[in-house]
Design an enzyme around this catalytic site. Structure first.
Site, PDB file in Angstrom:
ATOM      1  N   LYS A 113     -11.008  62.832  48.639  1.00 11.66           N
ATOM      2  CA  LYS A 113      -9.378  62.972  49.255  1.00 11.66           C
ATOM      3  C   LYS A 113      -9.244  62.765  50.692  1.00 11.66           C
ATOM      4  O   LYS A 113     -10.243  62.975  51.419  1.00 11.66           O
ATOM      5  CB  LYS A 113      -9.030  64.511  48.944  1.00 11.66           C
ATOM      6  CG  LYS A 113      -7.705  64.496  48.603  1.00 11.66           C
ATOM      7  CD  LYS A 113      -7.218  64.196  47.226  1.00 11.66           C
ATOM      8  CE  LYS A 113      -5.925  64.178  46.844  1.00 11.66           C
ATOM      9  NZ  LYS A 113      -5.537  64.085  45.225  1.00 11.66           N
TER      10      LYS A 113
HETATM   11  P1  NAD Z   1       5.565  62.874  46.250  1.00  7.08           P
HETATM   12  O1  NAD Z   1       5.563  63.273  47.689  1.00  7.08           O
HETATM   13  O2  NAD Z   1       6.069  61.661  45.532  1.00  7.08           O
HETATM   14  O3  NAD Z   1       6.583  64.054  45.462  1.00  7.08           O
HETATM   15  C1  NAD Z   1       6.475  65.514  45.901  1.00  7.08           C
HETATM   16  C2  NAD Z   1       7.406  66.221  45.268  1.00  7.08           C
HETATM   17  O4  NAD Z   1       7.262  67.666  45.531  1.00  7.08           O
HETATM   18  C3  NAD Z   1       8.791  65.820  46.014  1.00  7.08           C
HETATM   19  O5  NAD Z   1       9.962  66.147  44.907  1.00  7.08           O
HETATM   20  C4  NAD Z   1       9.007  66.896  47.120  1.00  7.08           C
HETATM   21  O6  NAD Z   1      10.339  67.070  47.447  1.00  7.08           O
HETATM   22  C5  NAD Z   1       8.397  68.052  46.344  1.00  7.08           C
HETATM   23  N1  NAD Z   1       7.834  69.016  47.269  1.00  7.08           N
HETATM   24  C6  NAD Z   1       7.238  68.789  48.491  1.00  7.08           C
HETATM   25  N2  NAD Z   1       6.894  69.678  49.046  1.00  7.08           N
HETATM   26  C7  NAD Z   1       7.423  70.863  48.593  1.00  7.08           C
HETATM   27  C8  NAD Z   1       7.136  72.187  48.700  1.00  7.08           C
HETATM   28  N3  NAD Z   1       6.632  72.710  49.891  1.00  7.08           N
HETATM   29  N4  NAD Z   1       7.837  73.012  47.657  1.00  7.08           N
HETATM   30  C9  NAD Z   1       8.497  72.649  46.665  1.00  7.08           C
HETATM   31  N5  NAD Z   1       8.550  71.112  46.512  1.00  7.08           N
HETATM   32  C10 NAD Z   1       7.829  70.308  47.380  1.00  7.08           C
HETATM   33  O7  NAD Z   1       3.949  63.425  45.730  1.00  7.08           O
HETATM   34  P2  NAD Z   1       3.354  63.129  44.361  1.00  7.08           P
HETATM   35  O8  NAD Z   1       2.688  61.661  44.184  1.00  7.08           O
HETATM   36  O9  NAD Z   1       4.436  63.153  43.193  1.00  7.08           O
HETATM   37  O10 NAD Z   1       2.402  64.293  44.033  1.00  7.08           O
HETATM   38  C11 NAD Z   1       2.730  65.519  43.609  1.00  7.08           C
HETATM   39  C12 NAD Z   1       1.531  66.120  43.091  1.00  7.08           C
HETATM   40  O11 NAD Z   1       1.081  65.489  42.142  1.00  7.08           O
HETATM   41  C13 NAD Z   1       0.549  66.612  44.085  1.00  7.08           C
HETATM   42  O12 NAD Z   1      -0.155  67.685  43.919  1.00  7.08           O
HETATM   43  C14 NAD Z   1      -0.395  65.237  44.017  1.00  7.08           C
HETATM   44  O13 NAD Z   1      -2.040  65.839  44.454  1.00  7.08           O
HETATM   45  C15 NAD Z   1      -0.459  65.269  42.387  1.00  7.08           C
HETATM   46  N6  NAD Z   1      -1.153  64.016  41.900  1.00  7.08           N
HETATM   47  C16 NAD Z   1      -0.444  62.762  42.237  1.00  7.08           C
HETATM   48  C17 NAD Z   1      -0.681  61.599  41.715  1.00  7.08           C
HETATM   49  C18 NAD Z   1      -0.068  60.430  42.103  1.00  7.08           C
HETATM   50  O14 NAD Z   1      -0.435  59.125  41.265  1.00  7.08           O
HETATM   51  N7  NAD Z   1       0.822  60.370  42.787  1.00  7.08           N
HETATM   52  C19 NAD Z   1      -1.724  61.522  40.862  1.00  7.08           C
HETATM   53  C20 NAD Z   1      -2.605  63.005  40.563  1.00  7.08           C
HETATM   54  C21 NAD Z   1      -1.960  63.967  40.825  1.00  7.08           C
END
Ligand code: NAD
Length: 423
Positions: A113
């Site tokens: 990570k």
């Molecule tokens: P992203 O940045 O595309 O979206 C994040 C979302 O969360 C947005 O809607 C944002 O407004 C909201 N957010 C951010 N900070 C916040 C806060 N403090 N309080 C409330 N809402 C908040 O991110 P993502 O890629 O969708 O990732 C989201 C989660 O999924 C993370 O934990 C990431 O590690 C996990 N994840 C992502 C992937 C991927 O393929 N992108 C894969 C596995 C896990």
């Protein structure tokens, strides 16, 4: 174990990840020598670098991290997040979760990570590009298609991955698409990577709801987070006939008990950046989404949002974890006692790394797959992983998180034992 080992990584997520690991290692009777090796990441890089703001006058020093938890299985793999509170321990905890996740779905990677402590919402496009390129240069010696392959995560996206790939390629003198996954398809990115995590998560909806005798076509779902994971989970859930009644972002949540128009909400965010102001639903506090009267809850934003404070108020019977580490250990205990069926992050969001693996395979073989091939293989891998974990949970009489960890940890422990110790 020496209590000082790992103190560099002191942070809530690292303690959560180690706490989960310790609980399951004990249940499995895992060899102490192996357990000690797996509690701490094998390699970690901390960098500081200058970042010039658009106004030229201001030069800020930013901190960045790349942690490689396990180099036993092949290259390491894991996202890069840009967030205002990232630290070394958070990245280390998430790298450990990535190791189990890769082992659960059977892709040949160890966990990694990375992160930069910066608020991406405050950056212009030019600033985001400068941060990305300079951070990439700072970690250029520890990443590579055969060593460590980044991907998008919180606060980063396809464009950021394209800049990363370009910076790396400029450095080595030729195009290296396989250094990163989650790139735009025009650069060799998988045509189905963008939707992969949300889609993969929703492939598990029928089996997860069946575990609590719910009909997946009848259920109501609330999704915390409307970014890459949340948005495509909403789309995929809606396509399966479920009713998406609430979604949130950092500005708050929108709620309609009759079901939201997911496409309209998505269009609104594309045009207005935040959900706030969306006209066709009630606007509520983001934290209130967790306790809405819904059947299924999908945390898909940030870590540690389901805690001892709200776990007793949660009405959902099923939780499918899209975000990494959304549930604290304490909350996990409470929800287990309340018989809430939790599909843990290391299983539920593994669709992302699975399609990232497909993308990497395509890039190194220079052989492009069709969307149908990708989606069919993703479905097969996700449903098989769920079935495997579910059967371990039934056989060992444990919850799904413990069962998923058992599957992942056992696979890694076996590999470590056969490789032996050098020298
Ligand atoms: P992203 O940045 O595309 O979206 C994040 C979302 O969360 C947005 O809607 C944002 O407004 C909201 N957010 C951010 N900070 C916040 C806060 N403090 N309080 C409330 N809402 C908040 O991110 P993502 O890629 O969708 O990732 C989201 C989660 O999924 C993370 O934990 C990431 O590690 C996990 N994840 C992502 C992937 C991927 O393929 N992108 C894969 C596995 C896990």
């Amino acid at each position: 174990m020496d209590p000082h080992i790992g103190r560099e990584f002191d942070s809530p997520i690292y303690h959560e990840a180690v706490g989960q690991f310790d609980r399951v290692a004990k249940l499995m009777g895992l060899d102490d020598n192996i357990a000690d090796r797996l509690r701490v990441p094998q390699k970690s890089t901390t960098v500081s670098f200058p970042f010039r703001h658009d106004n030229y006058a201001e030069v800020e020093t930013l901190m960045g991290y790349r942690v490689q938890h396990l180099t036993t299985m092949g290259p390491t793999k894991g996202g890069i997040r840009f967030a205002p509170d990232v630290d070394l321990g958070e990245v280390a905890g998430l790298a450990m979760l990535m190791t189990w996740k890769c082992a659960i779905v059977g892709v040949p990677f160890g966990g990694a990570k990375g992160g930069v402590r910066v608020n991406p919402m405050e950056l212009s496009r030019a600033e985001l590009q400068r941060v990305t390129r300079r951070f990439t240069m700072e970690i250029i010696n520890v990443i590579g298609p055969e060593t460590d392959i980044p991907a998008p995560d919180l606060g980063t996206n396809e464009q950021v991955m394209a800049w990363l790939m370009d910076t790396y390629s400029q450095h080595v003198g030729h195009a290296v698409p396989s250094v990163v996954t989650g790139k735009p398809p025009s650069l060799g990115g998988s045509i189905a990577r963008r939707e992969a995590t949300g889609r993969g998560l929703m492939f598990l909806l029928p089996a997860a709801t069946a575990a609590r005798a719910l009909d997946p076509k009848e259920v109501t779902i609330a999704i915390h987070g409307f970014g890459n994971v949340g948005k495509y989970a909403a789309v995929a859930g809606h396509q399966q006939g479920a009713k998406i009644v609430a979604v949130s972002d950092i500005s708050g949540a929108i709620y309609d008990s009759d079901g939201l128009d997911v496409d309209a909400a998505s269009k609104w965010v594309d045009e207005n950046r935040y959900l706030e102001g969306y006209p066709d639903a009630d606007f509520i506090d983001g934290d209130d989404l967790f306790t809405l009267p819904v059947d299924v809850l999908v945390p898909a934003a940030i870590q540690n949002v389901i805690t001892a404070k709200n776990a007793n108020e949660i009405q959902a019977k099923v939780i499918i974890e899209g975000a990494n580490n959304p549930t604290t250990l304490e909350a996990d205990d409470i929800l287990r006692d309340r018989d809430v069926f939790i599909v843990p992050d290391i299983l539920a969001n593994a669709g992302g790394v699975t399609v990232s693996y497909f993308e990497w395979v395509q890039d190194i073989q220079k052989y492009i797959w069709t969307e149908n091939e990708i989606v069919a293989r993703l479905r097969e891998i996700m449903t098989r992983a769920f079935e495997d974990v579910h059967s371990i949970a039934t056989r060992e009489n444990v919850d799904m998180r413990s069962a998923a960890l058992m599957k992942g940890i056992q696979k890694i422990a076996d590999a470590k034992l056969v490789r032996g110790i050098f020298p």
